[in-house]
Design a protein around this motif. Structure first.
Motif, short mmCIF file in Angstrom:
data_model
loop_
_atom_site.label_atom_id
_atom_site.label_comp_id
_atom_site.label_asym_id
_atom_site.label_seq_id
_atom_site.Cartn_x
_atom_site.Cartn_y
_atom_site.Cartn_z
N LYS A 1 0.82 -1.37 0.06
CA LYS A 1 -0.07 0.00 -0.13
C LYS A 1 0.80 1.19 0.09
N TYR A 2 2.13 1.13 0.22
CA TYR A 2 2.88 2.20 0.46
C TYR A 2 4.45 1.85 -0.22
N SER A 3 5.12 2.82 -0.55
CA SER A 3 6.42 2.52 -1.10
C SER A 3 7.50 2.68 0.00
N PRO A 4 8.22 1.56 0.36
CA PRO A 4 9.26 1.48 1.19
C PRO A 4 10.46 2.18 0.93
N THR A 5 11.44 2.48 1.95
CA THR A 5 12.58 3.44 1.97
C THR A 5 13.58 2.65 0.97
N VAL A 6 14.42 3.42 0.24
CA VAL A 6 15.42 2.85 -0.35
C VAL A 6 16.44 1.90 0.64
N ASN A 7 16.35 2.47 1.89
CA ASN A 7 17.13 1.62 2.87
C ASN A 7 16.49 0.48 3.12
N THR A 8 15.33 0.34 3.13
CA THR A 8 14.59 -0.83 3.43
C THR A 8 14.86 -1.88 2.42
N LEU A 9 14.72 -1.30 0.89
CA LEU A 9 14.71 -2.31 -0.34
C LEU A 9 16.40 -2.66 -0.02
N ARG A 10 17.27 -1.93 0.05
CA ARG A 10 18.72 -1.88 -0.11
C ARG A 10 18.90 -3.24 1.34
N LYS A 11 18.40 -3.52 2.39
CA LYS A 11 18.43 -4.27 3.25
C LYS A 11 18.08 -5.83 2.85
N ILE A 12 16.77 -5.55 1.98
CA ILE A 12 16.41 -6.73 1.56
C ILE A 12 17.18 -7.48 0.45
N ALA A 13 17.58 -6.62 -0.59
CA ALA A 13 18.24 -6.70 -1.71
C ALA A 13 19.59 -7.37 -1.06
N ASP A 14 20.12 -6.84 -0.18
CA ASP A 14 21.55 -7.33 0.49
C ASP A 14 21.24 -8.73 0.85
N ALA A 15 20.28 -9.19 1.75
CA ALA A 15 19.73 -10.41 2.35
C ALA A 15 19.60 -11.43 1.09
N LEU A 16 19.19 -10.97 0.18
CA LEU A 16 18.73 -11.76 -1.05
C LEU A 16 20.10 -12.07 -1.86
N ASN A 17 20.98 -11.06 -1.77
CA ASN A 17 22.30 -11.32 -2.50
C ASN A 17 21.96 -10.81 -4.02
N VAL A 18 21.27 -9.74 -4.11
CA VAL A 18 20.78 -9.25 -5.46
C VAL A 18 20.98 -7.54 -5.51
N LYS A 19 20.96 -7.07 -6.61
CA LYS A 19 20.85 -5.59 -6.77
C LYS A 19 19.76 -4.87 -6.61
N VAL A 20 19.29 -3.91 -5.90
CA VAL A 20 18.07 -3.43 -5.56
C VAL A 20 17.11 -3.34 -6.77
#
Length: 64
Positions: free
Chosen positions: A38-57
């Motif tokens: 329902k909302y856009s997450p922060t870039v920081n949140t997306l970066r944390k998820i991407a890092d955990a998945l070992n992918v680029k944002v």
């Protein structure tokens, strides 16, 4: 905005709980982003998820 978080997470055989622990992002937020966010997450949140998945944002975004 739709994300490929669920697809990427499942390819790695990871649960939402495991992704939450690795990324430091709450499981409930991950579940919401995997659904119809329902909302856009922060870039920081997306970066944390991407890092955990070992992918680029940018890999998290669903290309329509």
């Amino acid at each position: 905005m739709k994300y490929k978080i669920k697809e990427l997470r499942e390819k790695k055989g990871m649960s939402q709980e495991e992704l939450s622990k690795l990324s430091g992002v709450s499981r409930s937020l991950i579940a919401e982003l995997e659904g119809n966010a329902k909302y856009s997450p922060t870039v920081n949140t997306l970066r944390k998820i991407a890092d955990a998945l070992n992918v680029k944002v940018q890999t998290l975004f669903l290309q329509e």
